[in-house]
Design a protein around this motif. Structure first.
Motif, short mmCIF file in Angstrom:
data_model
loop_
_atom_site.label_atom_id
_atom_site.label_comp_id
_atom_site.label_asym_id
_atom_site.label_seq_id
_atom_site.Cartn_x
_atom_site.Cartn_y
_atom_site.Cartn_z
N PRO A 196 7.48 -24.36 -59.18
CA PRO A 196 8.46 -24.79 -57.78
C PRO A 196 9.45 -25.75 -58.06
O PRO A 196 9.43 -26.52 -59.25
CB PRO A 196 7.24 -25.70 -57.24
N LEU A 197 10.56 -25.59 -57.47
CA LEU A 197 11.72 -26.50 -57.63
C LEU A 197 11.37 -28.07 -57.08
O LEU A 197 11.08 -28.13 -55.84
CB LEU A 197 13.02 -25.95 -56.90
N ASP A 198 11.65 -28.69 -57.95
CA ASP A 198 11.64 -30.19 -57.58
C ASP A 198 10.38 -30.71 -56.77
O ASP A 198 9.24 -30.29 -57.26
CB ASP A 198 12.84 -30.78 -56.93
N THR A 199 10.20 -31.69 -55.98
CA THR A 199 9.31 -32.16 -55.41
C THR A 199 8.37 -31.09 -54.47
O THR A 199 8.89 -30.57 -53.71
CB THR A 199 9.57 -33.20 -54.51
N THR A 200 7.01 -31.01 -54.84
CA THR A 200 6.37 -30.15 -54.27
C THR A 200 4.87 -30.77 -53.96
O THR A 200 4.31 -31.42 -54.77
CB THR A 200 6.21 -28.83 -54.73
N MET A 201 4.29 -30.57 -52.51
CA MET A 201 3.10 -31.61 -52.27
C MET A 201 2.24 -30.60 -51.69
O MET A 201 2.62 -29.53 -51.07
CB MET A 201 3.61 -32.36 -51.24
N MET A 202 1.15 -30.85 -51.97
CA MET A 202 -0.17 -29.95 -51.49
C MET A 202 -1.31 -30.69 -51.19
O MET A 202 -1.69 -31.83 -51.97
CB MET A 202 -0.48 -28.76 -52.42
N ASN A 203 -1.88 -31.05 -49.89
CA ASN A 203 -2.91 -31.77 -49.54
C ASN A 203 -2.65 -33.06 -49.92
O ASN A 203 -3.67 -33.98 -50.34
CB ASN A 203 -4.21 -31.48 -50.34
N GLY A 204 -1.31 -33.71 -49.72
CA GLY A 204 -1.26 -35.07 -49.81
C GLY A 204 -0.80 -35.57 -51.29
O GLY A 204 -0.64 -36.78 -51.56
N LEU A 349 6.70 -15.33 -55.83
CA LEU A 349 7.03 -16.80 -55.68
C LEU A 349 6.39 -17.77 -56.11
O LEU A 349 5.21 -17.41 -56.40
CB LEU A 349 7.31 -16.91 -54.21
N ALA A 350 6.94 -19.02 -56.19
CA ALA A 350 5.94 -20.02 -56.84
C ALA A 350 5.44 -20.77 -55.55
O ALA A 350 4.08 -21.39 -55.70
CB ALA A 350 7.03 -21.21 -57.45
N THR A 351 5.82 -20.65 -54.41
CA THR A 351 5.19 -21.41 -53.43
C THR A 351 5.37 -20.57 -52.04
O THR A 351 6.30 -19.85 -51.89
CB THR A 351 5.78 -22.80 -52.99
#
Length: 357
Positions: A196-204, A349-351
């Motif tokens: 994933p490109l740069d900042t990625t968040m899942m479940n906080g 895709l990554a996300t």
């Protein structure tokens, strides 16, 4: 046994059972007040058994009358309470309906600008309405999303692993989602892994750490209240203040508070037209995903970002962010890919964003 002895025994028995009679009457009628005065024996005035019985009967009759009156009063109060409760419930229901009217009117108005939905789905978790976009320069879809619970949406990694990838269709199928849209950008390493490109968040939680804004990159996601958040962040503390729950990164910001934002030059011309995916919101926090078709990577088909800015202003959008586009742009509904991927096939895709009934 003489009469006086009988009278004495009667008085003793009467005095002995009086408290129990009183308790019985109190238990039956709760609030009844039974003023049974003790019978005082005056040796100079003998009281016959019949007189004592008559006196007791009178007292019991009065107690019964008082109890009936008390019961009637209680019933009247209870009926009044029921009536008042019903009136209050009706008032609350009416107030709730009145409070909801502005939202319903607003929702009807913005939906009318999109036309009639070509598909829709609704549950306790989510309301989805899909509209066709037939503009003069591009075609596509608008997916209006009302998130009712935390279970309605997920941002997922390709095959649930950092460095892995999968198509939006595969992710939707694997999770059993009703619909799916591609999310943020990605970067490949020399070993064929897709991150994933740069900042990625899942479940906080940050998937691979925080990355400050670089070359106009933008974080795009939802906070813990399921409201759209996004923008440029130079530090993690800036982003943390918004209580982010999920999100990914791409570029650029298109609208902020209903106003057009400046589009970086390279995104105006490279390419000029393309398949696009946009994540946006209305003022009542419902989301709108716009997916446009672009038939190749030449830049001659699809939508420009400026055209999408105009369209979203027309639709009453508040904030809007550009997600990954081109061959990444994918919209899946009910197990079918609705748009025409510009690569000629689906891109892993990554996300991806997934929606659940």
């Amino acid at each position: 046994m003489n009469v006086i002895s009988i009278q004495h025994i009667n008085r003793v028995l009467l005095l002995a059972i009086a408290p129990f009679l009183g308790m019985l009457i109190w238990l039956l009628f709760v609030s009844a007040n039974v003023p049974i005065n003790p019978l005082v024996h005056n040796a100079s005035t003998p009281i016959s058994f019949q007189q004592e019985t008559l006196t007791l009967d009178n007292l019991l009759t009065k107690a019964n009358t008082d109890a009936v009156q008390t019961k009637s009063i209680i019933q009247q109060y209870f009926q009044l309470y029921e009536k008042s409760s019903a009136e209050v419930a009706a008032m609350l229901q009416n107030a709730a309906a009145q409070a909801a009217k502005p939202g319903i009117i607003y929702d009807t108005r913005i939906t009318a600008k999109l036309g009639s939905p070509i598909r829709q789905a609704s549950s306790g978790n989510i309301d989805l309405k899909l509209f066709a976009l037939n503009e003069s320069n591009y075609k596509g879809y608008a997916l209006k999303v009302n998130l009712k619970s935390d279970k309605a949406i997920k941002l997922v990694l390709g095959k649930d692993k950092i460095g892995s990838s999968e198509t939006t269709l595969d992710a939707v199928t694997r999770y059993g989602a009703i619909a799916g849209v591609n999310a943020g950008g990605f970067a490949d390493d020399n070993k064929g892994k897709r991150y994933p490109l740069d900042t990625t968040m899942m479940n906080g939680k940050y998937v691979n750490g925080f990355f400050p804004t670089n070359n106009d990159t933008t974080f795009i996601g939802l906070n813990k209240d399921r409201k759209l958040i996004g923008g440029k962040f130079s530090s993690q503390s800036e982003l943390d203040k918004l209580n982010p729950l999920m999100g990914s990164t791409f570029v650029p910001v298109l609208l902020k508070n209903g106003d057009k934002m400046s589009i970086p030059y390279q995104w105006q011309s490279s390419p000029s037209r393309a398949a696009r995916t946009v994540m946006a919101n209305y003022k009542h926090d419902q989301l709108l995903f716009i997916v446009t078709d672009g038939y190749d990577e030449s830049g001659n088909s699809g939508a420009t970002l400026a055209e999408l800015q105009d369209k979203m202003q027309q639709l009453g959008i508040v904030d809007a962010y550009n997600l990954d586009g081109g061959g990444s742009t994918t919209l899946v509904w009910g197990g079918s890919v609705l748009n025409r991927p510009s690569d000629g096939k689906l891109r892993p895709l990554a996300t991806n964003f997934l929606f659940f009934k």
